[in-house]
Design an enzyme around this catalytic site. Structure first.
Site, mmCIF file in Angstrom:
data_model
loop_
_atom_site.group_PDB
_atom_site.id
_atom_site.type_symbol
_atom_site.label_atom_id
_atom_site.label_comp_id
_atom_site.label_asym_id
_atom_site.label_seq_id
_atom_site.Cartn_x
_atom_site.Cartn_y
_atom_site.Cartn_z
ATOM 1 N N ARG A 1 0.824 -1.218 0.000
ATOM 2 C CA ARG A 1 0.000 0.000 0.000
ATOM 3 C C ARG A 1 0.855 1.263 0.000
ATOM 4 O O ARG A 1 0.443 2.309 -0.500
ATOM 5 C CB ARG A 1 -0.988 -0.007 1.166
ATOM 6 C CG ARG A 1 -2.126 -0.989 0.969
ATOM 7 C CD ARG A 1 -3.033 -1.026 2.182
ATOM 8 N NE ARG A 1 -2.350 -1.476 3.382
ATOM 9 C CZ ARG A 1 -2.154 -2.746 3.695
ATOM 10 N NH1 ARG A 1 -2.611 -3.703 2.918
ATOM 11 N NH2 ARG A 1 -1.507 -3.085 4.784
ATOM 12 N N GLU A 21 5.782 -10.609 15.328
ATOM 13 C CA GLU A 21 5.253 -11.271 16.523
ATOM 14 C C GLU A 21 5.654 -12.760 16.508
ATOM 15 O O GLU A 21 6.104 -13.311 17.494
ATOM 16 C CB GLU A 21 3.728 -11.121 16.504
ATOM 17 C CG GLU A 21 3.095 -11.315 17.847
ATOM 18 C CD GLU A 21 1.595 -11.125 17.761
ATOM 19 O OE1 GLU A 21 1.110 -10.593 16.734
ATOM 20 O OE2 GLU A 21 0.916 -11.536 18.713
HETATM 21 P P1 AMP Z 1 4.847 -2.514 11.313
HETATM 22 O O1 AMP Z 1 6.148 -3.003 10.732
HETATM 23 O O2 AMP Z 1 4.389 -3.306 12.485
HETATM 24 O O3 AMP Z 1 4.895 -1.010 11.594
HETATM 25 O O4 AMP Z 1 3.724 -2.766 10.224
HETATM 26 C C1 AMP Z 1 3.553 -1.894 9.209
HETATM 27 C C2 AMP Z 1 3.045 -2.545 7.956
HETATM 28 O O5 AMP Z 1 2.013 -3.495 8.201
HETATM 29 C C3 AMP Z 1 2.447 -1.494 7.063
HETATM 30 O O6 AMP Z 1 2.909 -1.718 5.741
HETATM 31 C C4 AMP Z 1 0.959 -1.656 7.186
HETATM 32 O O7 AMP Z 1 0.334 -1.541 5.949
HETATM 33 C C5 AMP Z 1 0.756 -3.049 7.754
HETATM 34 N N1 AMP Z 1 -0.147 -3.067 8.939
HETATM 35 C C6 AMP Z 1 0.200 -3.399 10.187
HETATM 36 N N2 AMP Z 1 -0.842 -3.351 11.026
HETATM 37 C C7 AMP Z 1 -1.901 -2.958 10.280
HETATM 38 C C8 AMP Z 1 -3.287 -2.689 10.565
HETATM 39 N N3 AMP Z 1 -3.810 -2.829 11.798
HETATM 40 N N4 AMP Z 1 -4.077 -2.284 9.555
HETATM 41 C C9 AMP Z 1 -3.573 -2.126 8.304
HETATM 42 N N5 AMP Z 1 -2.283 -2.369 7.977
HETATM 43 C C10 AMP Z 1 -1.451 -2.780 8.943
#
Ligand code: AMP
Length: 188
Positions: free
Chosen positions: A76, A113
Site C-alpha cells: 500500500r 510477533e
Molecule cells: P509494522 O512493521 O508493524 O509497523 O507494520 C507496518 C506494515 O504493516 C504497514 O505496511 C501496514 O500496511 C501493515 N499493517 C500493520 N498493522 C496494520 C493494521 N492494523 N491495519 C492495516 N495495515 C497494517
C-alpha cells in the site's frame, strides 16, 4: 479547457480535511488474524478528493525541503509514495518483500510477533547523499519502516522524513524510529 484539466483543478481547489479521510477509513476486525483491527484505506483511494488530499498531506509533510526520491513500502505504500513522488518532482523507488526485485539487492530482516520478515532494495536504488522521503500507509510496530530506513542509510541516502497516513500509537512504533522525523495524520 479539457475535461481532465477541469477535473484536476476541481480536486486541487477542494480542501480535504483529515476528519473526512479518517471517516473513510474502514476498520475490519480480526483481519488477517484474530485480534487485529485492520485499517482498510481502499475507500480513501477510491475517492479522488480524499486520495488527492492524502497525497497532499504526505507531500507537504517535508515542509518544502528538497526531496530527490520517495521510497514506498510494499504494497500500500507504493500507491501513496508514487503519487507523492510526482507531487514533489522526485523519483520513486520500491522497498519490496524478499525475492521480488530482479537486480542485485540489499536486504534487512526484522522480527515480527511470530518469526521474521525480510525486505529488499536494489543496490543502486538511491544515489549516495540523496534526500529521501520514506512513505507507508500505516505505522504499527515500526519494524518495517525501521528496516527500510536502515537500508536507505546503508545505501548512503539521507532519510529526511518518514511519513504515514495512519499511526497506531498504542504500538509505540515511533520508539523504533527515534532519530528520524516521523509524521502521521490519523492516529488511533
Ligand atoms: P509494522 O512493521 O508493524 O509497523 O507494520 C507496518 C506494515 O504493516 C504497514 O505496511 C501496514 O500496511 C501493515 N499493517 C500493520 N498493522 C496494520 C493494521 N492494523 N491495519 C492495516 N495495515 C497494517
Amino acid at each position: 479547457m479539457q475535461r481532465s484539466e477541469a477535473r484536476t483543478e476541481f480536486m486541487n481547489e477542494q480542501s480535504t480535511t483529515i476528519g473526512e479521510i479518517e471517516a473513510a477509513i474502514r476498520t475490519i476486525p480480526d483481519f488477517p488474524r484474530p485480534g487485529i483491527q485492520f485499517k482498510d484505506i481502499t475507500p480513501v483511494l477510491a475517492d479522488p478528493r480524499l486520495f488527492a488530499g492524502s497525497v497532499r498531506l504526505l507531500a507537504n509533510s517535508v515542509g518544502g525541503q528538497r526531496i530527490d526520491t520517495v521510497a514506498g513500502i510494499e504494497a500500500r505504500g507504493f500507491i501513496f509514495a508514487s503519487a507523492v513522488a510526482l507531487q514533489l518532482g522526485a523519483g520513486f523507488v520500491p522497498v519490496r518483500k524478499k525475492g521480488k526485485l530482479p537486480y542485485k539487492t540489499l536486504e534487512a530482516s526484522y522480527d515480527l510477533e511470530y518469526g521474521t520478515n525480510t525486505i529488499e532494495m536494489h543496490v543502486d536504488a538511491v544515489k549516495p547523499g540523496s534526500k529521501v522521503l520514506l512513505v507507508d500507509d500505516l505505522l504499527a510496530t515500526g519494524g518495517t519502516a525501521a528496516a527500510a530506513a536502515g537500508l536507505l542509510a546503508k545505501l548512503g541516502a539521507e532519510v529526511v522524513a518518514i511519513s504515514f497516513l495512519v499511526e497506531l500509537t498504542f504500538l509505540n512504533g515511533r520508539k523504533r524510529l527515534s532519530g528520524y522525523q516521523v509524521h502521521s495524520f490519523i492516529r488511533y
